[in-house]
Design an enzyme around this catalytic site. Structure first.
Site, PDB file in Angstrom:
ATOM      1  N   HIS A  17      27.249  90.984  31.022  1.00  0.00           N
ATOM      2  CA  HIS A  17      25.707  90.405  31.303  1.00  0.00           C
ATOM      3  C   HIS A  17      25.404  91.425  32.138  1.00  0.00           C
ATOM      4  CE1 HIS A  17      27.680  86.065  30.773  1.00  0.00           C
ATOM      5  NE2 HIS A  17      27.142  86.101  29.509  1.00  0.00           N
ATOM      6  N   LYS A  41      27.308  70.368  28.372  1.00  0.00           N
ATOM      7  CA  LYS A  41      28.251  71.294  28.488  1.00  0.00           C
ATOM      8  C   LYS A  41      29.167  71.037  29.661  1.00  0.00           C
ATOM      9  CE  LYS A  41      28.200  76.082  26.020  1.00  0.00           C
ATOM     10  NZ  LYS A  41      27.616  77.097  26.064  1.00  0.00           N
ATOM     11  N   ARG A  90      27.471  91.705  20.624  1.00  0.00           N
ATOM     12  CA  ARG A  90      28.932  92.467  20.873  1.00  0.00           C
ATOM     13  C   ARG A  90      29.611  92.737  19.596  1.00  0.00           C
ATOM     14  NH1 ARG A  90      30.858  87.319  24.191  1.00  0.00           N
ATOM     15  NH2 ARG A  90      30.055  86.337  22.504  1.00  0.00           N
TER      16      ARG A  90
END
Ligand code: PNS
Length: 161
Positions: A17, A41, A90
Site C-alpha cells: 500500500h 467486515k 498485483r
C-alpha cells in the site's frame, strides 16, 4: 488540479500500500487515502486505528491526506471533489474484480476515472489478508508491513515477541 482517492480497507496498511501511495502522490496534485468504514467486515484494526496508522506513515508526504468514508465511493468522491481512483494491480487474479468495480464506478459517474498502478515486483504477492494469516502464527512481518506496526499487529493476536 488533479485530486485522487486511493480507497481500501487497509487492515492493516502494508508496504505494498505504501508503495502505491508514494508513487501515486507523484502523479496527482492531491491524494486522499480513503479508508472504508465497512461495519459488515470483521476488521482486525478499528477504523480510527487504521486511519491513524496511515497518518503516521504519510505525515511527511505534503499532498497526501487520510480520511474515512462509508457508503458508495463515487458519492464520497463528489463530496470531496475528487475524480480519480487509484488502485494497485498485483496479478491477473485482481483484474476481473477491479475491472468490474472501475466500470461500475465510471457508469455511476462518467467523470470518474480509475488509474491502475502495477505493484512493485517485491510486493506482488502481498495482501492484508496474507499479513494477518502470517501474523496469527507469529511469522516474521518485517518484509510485509512498516516496522512500527509489527508489535501492534502481534498484540491483536496476543503474541509477544
Ligand atoms: O482494500 P479493498 O477492501 O479491496 O477495497 C475495496 C474498496 C474499498 C475499494 C471497495 O470495496 C469500495 O469502493 N467500497 C465502497 C462501496 C462501493 O462504492 N463499491 C463499488 C461499487 S460496486
Amino acid at each position: 488540479m488533479k485530486k485522487a482517492i486511493y480507497p481500501g480497507s487497509f487492515d492493516p496498511l502494508t508496504l505494498g500500500h505504501m508503495d502505491i501511495i508514494e508513487r501515486s502522490a507523484k502523479i496527482v496534485d492531491e491524494l486522499v487515502v480513503g479508508v472504508l468504514n465497512n461495519s459488515a467486515k470483521n476488521s482486525l484494526f478499528s477504523l480510527d486505528e487504521r486511519v491513524s496508522m496511515i497518518k503516521e506513515m504519510t505525515d511527511s508526504i505534503p499532498n497526501v491526506t487520510v480520511a474515512s468514508f462509508d457508503g458508495l465511493l463515487v458519492d464520497y468522491m463528489k463530496e470531496i471533489d475528487a475524480t480519480i481512483i487509484i488502485r494497485g494491480l498485483r496479478a491477473v487474479t485482481d483484474f476481473e474484480y477491479e475491472l468490474q468495480i472501475a466500470q461500475t464506478n465510471h457508469v455511476e459517474n462518467p467523470d470518474v476515472e480509475t488509474i491502475f498502478l502495477t505493484t512493485s515486483l517485491q510486493y506482488s504477492y502481498l495482501s492484508s489478508t496474507i499479513v494477518k494469516e502470517f501474523a496469527s502464527y507469529g511469522g516474521d512481518l518485517s518484509k510485509f508491513v512498516p516496522q512500527r506496526f509489527i508489535e501492534r499487529i502481534y498484540a491483536k493476536y496476543n503474541i509477544k515477541k
